[in-house]
Write a protein that holds these residues in place. Structure first.
Motif, PDB file in Angstrom:
ATOM      1  N   UNK A  45       0.683  -1.186  -0.092  1.00  0.00           N
ATOM      2  CA  UNK A  45       0.086   0.034   0.028  1.00  0.00           C
ATOM      3  C   UNK A  45       0.929   1.318   0.046  1.00  0.00           C
ATOM      4  N   UNK A  46       1.950   1.234   0.715  1.00  0.00           N
ATOM      5  CA  UNK A  46       2.832   2.449   0.817  1.00  0.00           C
ATOM      6  C   UNK A  46       3.436   2.690  -0.827  1.00  0.00           C
ATOM      7  N   UNK A  47       3.832   1.464  -1.282  1.00  0.00           N
ATOM      8  CA  UNK A  47       4.394   1.667  -2.724  1.00  0.00           C
ATOM      9  C   UNK A  47       3.264   2.207  -3.668  1.00  0.00           C
ATOM     10  N   UNK A  48       2.026   1.831  -3.509  1.00  0.00           N
ATOM     11  CA  UNK A  48       0.947   2.173  -4.218  1.00  0.00           C
ATOM     12  C   UNK A  48       0.799   3.794  -4.156  1.00  0.00           C
ATOM     13  N   UNK A  49       0.847   4.003  -3.072  1.00  0.00           N
ATOM     14  CA  UNK A  49       0.789   5.624  -2.793  1.00  0.00           C
ATOM     15  C   UNK A  49       2.125   6.589  -3.051  1.00  0.00           C
ATOM     16  N   UNK A  50       3.366   6.060  -3.180  1.00  0.00           N
ATOM     17  CA  UNK A  50       4.572   6.306  -3.544  1.00  0.00           C
ATOM     18  C   UNK A  50       4.638   6.529  -5.067  1.00  0.00           C
ATOM     19  N   UNK A  51       3.946   5.485  -5.803  1.00  0.00           N
ATOM     20  CA  UNK A  51       4.028   5.512  -7.235  1.00  0.00           C
ATOM     21  C   UNK A  51       3.040   6.752  -7.789  1.00  0.00           C
ATOM     22  N   UNK A  52       1.912   6.890  -6.994  1.00  0.00           N
ATOM     23  CA  UNK A  52       0.582   7.851  -7.420  1.00  0.00           C
ATOM     24  C   UNK A  52       1.615   9.391  -7.303  1.00  0.00           C
ATOM     25  N   UNK A  53       2.307   9.414  -6.108  1.00  0.00           N
ATOM     26  CA  UNK A  53       2.867  10.918  -6.072  1.00  0.00           C
ATOM     27  C   UNK A  53       4.131  10.963  -7.150  1.00  0.00           C
ATOM     28  N   UNK A  54       4.721   9.943  -7.592  1.00  0.00           N
ATOM     29  CA  UNK A  54       5.802  10.000  -8.493  1.00  0.00           C
ATOM     30  C   UNK A  54       5.196  10.457  -9.927  1.00  0.00           C
ATOM     31  N   UNK A  55       3.862   9.988 -10.247  1.00  0.00           N
ATOM     32  CA  UNK A  55       3.069  10.318 -11.272  1.00  0.00           C
ATOM     33  C   UNK A  55       2.864  11.677 -11.313  1.00  0.00           C
ATOM     34  N   UNK A  56       2.148  12.040 -10.286  1.00  0.00           N
ATOM     35  CA  UNK A  56       1.745  13.532  -9.966  1.00  0.00           C
ATOM     36  C   UNK A  56       2.768  14.449 -10.006  1.00  0.00           C
ATOM     37  N   UNK A  57       3.979  14.143  -9.753  1.00  0.00           N
ATOM     38  CA  UNK A  57       5.284  14.893  -9.461  1.00  0.00           C
ATOM     39  C   UNK A  57       5.435  15.600 -10.976  1.00  0.00           C
ATOM     40  N   UNK A  58       5.017  14.961 -12.223  1.00  0.00           N
ATOM     41  CA  UNK A  58       5.340  15.547 -13.328  1.00  0.00           C
ATOM     42  C   UNK A  58       4.052  15.994 -14.011  1.00  0.00           C
ATOM     43  N   UNK A  59       2.935  16.215 -13.277  1.00  0.00           N
ATOM     44  CA  UNK A  59       1.692  16.608 -13.941  1.00  0.00           C
ATOM     45  C   UNK A  59       1.646  18.105 -13.661  1.00  0.00           C
ATOM     46  N   UNK A  60       1.136  18.815 -14.606  1.00  0.00           N
ATOM     47  CA  UNK A  60       0.783  20.235 -14.339  1.00  0.00           C
ATOM     48  C   UNK A  60      -0.225  20.772 -15.291  1.00  0.00           C
ATOM     49  N   UNK A  61      -1.459  20.549 -15.164  1.00  0.00           N
ATOM     50  CA  UNK A  61      -2.243  21.008 -16.115  1.00  0.00           C
ATOM     51  C   UNK A  61      -3.877  21.209 -15.376  1.00  0.00           C
ATOM     52  N   UNK A  62      -4.613  22.307 -15.764  1.00  0.00           N
ATOM     53  CA  UNK A  62      -5.721  22.895 -15.147  1.00  0.00           C
ATOM     54  C   UNK A  62      -6.846  22.104 -14.812  1.00  0.00           C
TER      55      UNK A  62
END
Length: 255
Positions: A45-62
């Motif tokens: 579960x910790x890894x799932x949340x970490x992967x979600x954070x890694x994805x959002x790290x590169x996302x910038x959209x309205x």
């Protein structure tokens, strides 16, 4: 007062398969945020949340949430802090009237297509496009696609979805095949059918839905992924814009 890191928890706003989400306030900045915290203290579960954070790290959209922080809480759980999105989930937006006007569904769909185009060009498959994961913001004329817990980054031939919501999942995903951009487009099509007051299982839509919009959605929800439109074949945002212009030169009545 419950405090997690630099945030005061205001209220719990949701709970999924492995995480709880909260509306919170940054103690120093006095700004609202959305916190997602894994429920079970397991490595998976910790890894799932970490992967979600890694994805959002590169996302910038309205039409996508923004990452604010990622940290470990005193209880050893992980916490993902995101921008707080004002608005109602799509399923709650239609709860009273059972459907949205086709013109409203069209502009919401156009915003979501813009978001998916952005994600897909970064190699990200959302993996869980469905009404509860769409926040509608009528004053801003915007819709925001949230929850990246089941997303995939550059999936390959051996990739399998981390999970899915059966009613809105594409057939290839439920068959254990890798999620692809067309899988998200299929889920978006079913989400729009649902918002129109249609049945996402049978894919039937009310008679008052303009024919150009019905045809557009029928293309998105074709059973075989190769038969669906994709970004290489056509500009789907522009196509839906053309559909809106053709269908709503005059406002369509639900009667």
């Amino acid at each position: 007062m419950t405090v997690i890191g630099s945030y005061e928890v205001i209220r719990q706003i949701g709970e999924g398969g492995f995480g709880r989400t909260y509306e919170a306030r940054h103690l120093l900045l006095d700004e609202r945020a959305c916190l997602k915290q894994n429920i079970d203290l397991t490595k998976d579960d910790a890894e799932l949340l970490r992967q979600e954070a890694k994805l959002l790290w590169q996302v910038h959209h309205y039409s996508l949430p923004a990452l604010r922080d990622f940290f470990r809480a005193p209880d050893k759980s992980y916490v993902l802090a995101m921008s707080f999105i004002d608005g109602k989930p799509l399923d709650k937006s239609i709860a009273k009237h059972k459907a949205l006007h086709p013109e409203d569904v069209s502009w919401i769909g156009q915003r979501l297509l813009n978001a998916l185009y952005y994600l897909h060009n970064k190699g990200i498959i959302h993996g869980d496009v469905k009404p509860p994961n769409v926040i509608v913001q009528p004053p801003e004329h915007n819709a925001v696609l949230v929850d990246y817990g089941l997303s995939s980054l550059r999936p390959h031939r051996d990739t399998k979805a981390a999970g899915y919501t059966a009613v809105f999942a594409a057939p290839e995903v439920m068959d254990g095949k890798p999620p692809i951009p067309e899988s998200d487009l299929y889920s978006l099509g079913l989400t729009m059918i649902y918002a129109l007051g249609g049945d996402p299982i049978s894919k039937l839509m009310p008679d008052y839905v303009p024919k150009p919009l019905q045809e557009f959605l029928c293309d998105l929800v074709r059973y075989n992924a190769v038969d669906r439109p994709n970004w290489e074949k056509q500009d789907l945002v522009a196509r839906l814009s053309d559909v809106r212009q053709e269908a709503f030169g005059k406002r369509v009545s639900k009667k």
